[in-house]
Design a protein around this motif. Sequence first.
Motif, PDB file in Angstrom:
ATOM      1  N   ASP A  33      45.901  42.747  44.435  1.00 13.97           N
ATOM      2  CA  ASP A  33      47.160  41.916  43.705  1.00 13.97           C
ATOM      3  C   ASP A  33      46.573  40.912  42.777  1.00 13.97           C
ATOM      4  N   PHE A  34      45.889  40.954  42.017  1.00 13.50           N
ATOM      5  CA  PHE A  34      45.843  40.011  41.143  1.00 13.50           C
ATOM      6  C   PHE A  34      46.154  41.493  39.712  1.00 13.50           C
ATOM      7  N   PHE A  35      45.625  42.625  40.351  1.00 13.24           N
ATOM      8  CA  PHE A  35      46.471  43.879  39.170  1.00 13.24           C
ATOM      9  C   PHE A  35      47.568  44.030  39.409  1.00 13.24           C
ATOM     10  N   GLY A  36      48.254  43.500  40.007  1.00 13.51           N
ATOM     11  CA  GLY A  36      50.298  43.947  40.691  1.00 13.51           C
ATOM     12  C   GLY A  36      50.045  44.952  41.294  1.00 13.51           C
ATOM     13  N   VAL A  37      49.473  45.181  42.711  1.00 17.01           N
ATOM     14  CA  VAL A  37      49.159  46.882  43.296  1.00 17.01           C
ATOM     15  C   VAL A  37      49.424  45.400  44.471  1.00 17.01           C
ATOM     16  N   LEU A  81      42.774  42.159  31.246  1.00 20.63           N
ATOM     17  CA  LEU A  81      43.964  41.585  31.982  1.00 20.63           C
ATOM     18  C   LEU A  81      44.819  40.422  31.733  1.00 20.63           C
ATOM     19  N   HIS A  82      43.882  39.151  31.324  1.00 21.43           N
ATOM     20  CA  HIS A  82      44.407  37.303  31.171  1.00 21.43           C
ATOM     21  C   HIS A  82      44.116  36.926  30.055  1.00 21.43           C
ATOM     22  N   GLN A  83      43.669  37.871  28.871  1.00 22.98           N
ATOM     23  CA  GLN A  83      43.007  38.036  27.637  1.00 22.98           C
ATOM     24  C   GLN A  83      42.168  36.373  27.844  1.00 22.98           C
ATOM     25  N   ASN A  84      41.379  36.759  28.973  1.00 23.72           N
ATOM     26  CA  ASN A  84      40.418  35.270  29.053  1.00 23.72           C
ATOM     27  C   ASN A  84      39.938  34.227  29.910  1.00 23.72           C
TER      28      ASN A  84
END
Length: 491
Positions: free
Chosen positions: A95-99, A147-150
Motif C-alpha cells: 500500500d505504501f507503493f500504491g499497490v 519515493l518520499h524523497q526521504n
Amino acid sequence: MNNEHIKLIFGLKLKQLRQEKGLSLQDLSSKSGISNSYLNEIEKGKKYPKTDKITALATALETEYDELVSLKMSKKLEPITKLLKSNLLTELPFDFFGVDTAQILELFSSAPAKLSAFINAIFEIGKNYNLTVEKFYFAALRSYQELHQNYFPELENEAARFINEKIDPNEQFIGEQHLIELLGNLYGISIEFFDEEDQPVISNMRSIFRPESKVLMINKRISRNQRAFTMAKELGFQFMSLKERPYTSASIDVKSFEEVLNNYKASYFAGAILIREKLIVQDIENWFGSETWNPDALIEMSERFSATPETLFYRIGNVLPKYFGIDNFLFMRFDALPGSQKYFLTKELHLSKRLGPQENKEEHYCRRWVSISILDHLSSKQEAGKYDKPIVDAQKSFLSNRKEDFFVFSMARPLNILKQLNISVSLGFEVDESLKSKIKFLADKNINRQEVNQTCERCGIFECKERVAAPTLLQKERHEEEIRKVLEKLH
C-alpha cells in the motif's frame, strides 16, 4: 498460510485442472451445476466453495476431493506456493507503493503459469546473489525513502509534538543528561552501561533494550553523540508506541518489514529531536551562502547538535528536497579497516537516479571518490598519531562514463565501538545551473576536481594510478559492441 492465500491456491488449482481437461468455464458449469459467475469468482481466489460444491467439482474434473483441496500445487505452480508461504505478500507494505494486494492476487489468477516462471526466476536470482528476506526488506525501505524523497512530514510532526509536550521548545539542544531524565521520568527506563569486560559476547553492539526490566543497556565505548542518538531513538519507540521493533542496535534476526520500518521511524524521530528542522535549515542556508568551501562548518554542526556525522548527513538529506529544492543526490557510507585497502559500501540512498557507486562485492570501487580517499587520509593520520577530530573533504567528481559532474562532500572518523574500523559518510549532488545558484561555494577553485568512475572493472581511465583491477567488464562490453557492428554489416 492465511485464508486469502488458501482461496487463491484452490482457485489456481481449479483453473489449471479445468484447462488441462480442455474445458471452458461454461463446460465446467454444465458438468458441475455451479454457475459460470461463481466459478469465475472461485478461480480468481475471491470465493471458497462449500463441501458439496467441491465434491461436484471433483466429480466433474474426474479427480479426488482430497487432491482438489490439498495445498500442494503442481510443479508448474510450485513457485507461487513458495512465495505465499514466505509471507512476503502480507509483510511487504504494498500500500505504501500504491499497490493493492488484491491486484497481485488477481495477477496470479490471470496468468499463473507465466507468473510462476517469473517468481521462480526471482527466487533463483535471490539464491545466487544471497538475497535474503532481510535484504529484501531493507531494499524495500530504501525504495520507500526514495519515493518520499526521504522527508516524512508525519514524523517531523511527531518530533515537534514531543518537543512541545515534553521539552521546553525554547531549549534548542538536548543534552545527554536530559535524555536520561526523559527516559526515566516519562517511561521508567533506566540506563545501564557495559563494556567487553561485562559482556564480552555482545561487546560490539551499541545498545540492547530489555523491555521486561525497562533497562536500556549502552556500550561504554561509544561516543557521546552515539549515546545521545541511542537514547533519542528509544524515546522515539516509546513516544510513537512502536511495538514491533528490534531490541538490539545491530540486526540479529529481522522478523518482518514492519520491524524494519519502525526502526527507521524511531531513527528519523531521533534525528529530528536532536537536530531541529528550523535550526538545520538555517545552518545549511548560512553554509550554502558562503563564497568559500568551509569544511569546519560540518564539524561545528555535528558538535553543536551532539550528532554523529551519519546522523547529521542523513538529517541534511531529509530537508534538502523540501527547503532547498535539491532532490537529486546520494548518501553513501563506506567502512574500511585502517590501512587495508578494502572498502565496503554499507549504506546507500539515491534520490531520483543512481548517481554513484552501488553495493558491489564482486568489483573494486573507484579509489578516486573522495568517500574512499578520505579513508586513506584518516588511516595515514592514525598511523602518524595525528588524528584528533573527524576529517572533512570535498570533491568535484566528473563521472567519465556518464559525462556528468557531481559535488561530493565527506566526513571520516573511527567507529568508536570497533577499534579496527573506520567509516566515511558522504552526500553527493548532480551539478547543474540550479545547484550552482543554491550553493555559492561551488565556484571555489580550491575544491579539487577529479575524474572518477564506479568500479575499476568498468573504467576507461587507463592511465589511472589508483587502479587496482583491470577493466575486464569494460573490455567485454566493447568486444560485444564490435561483434554487433560486424553482424550488422553482414546483414
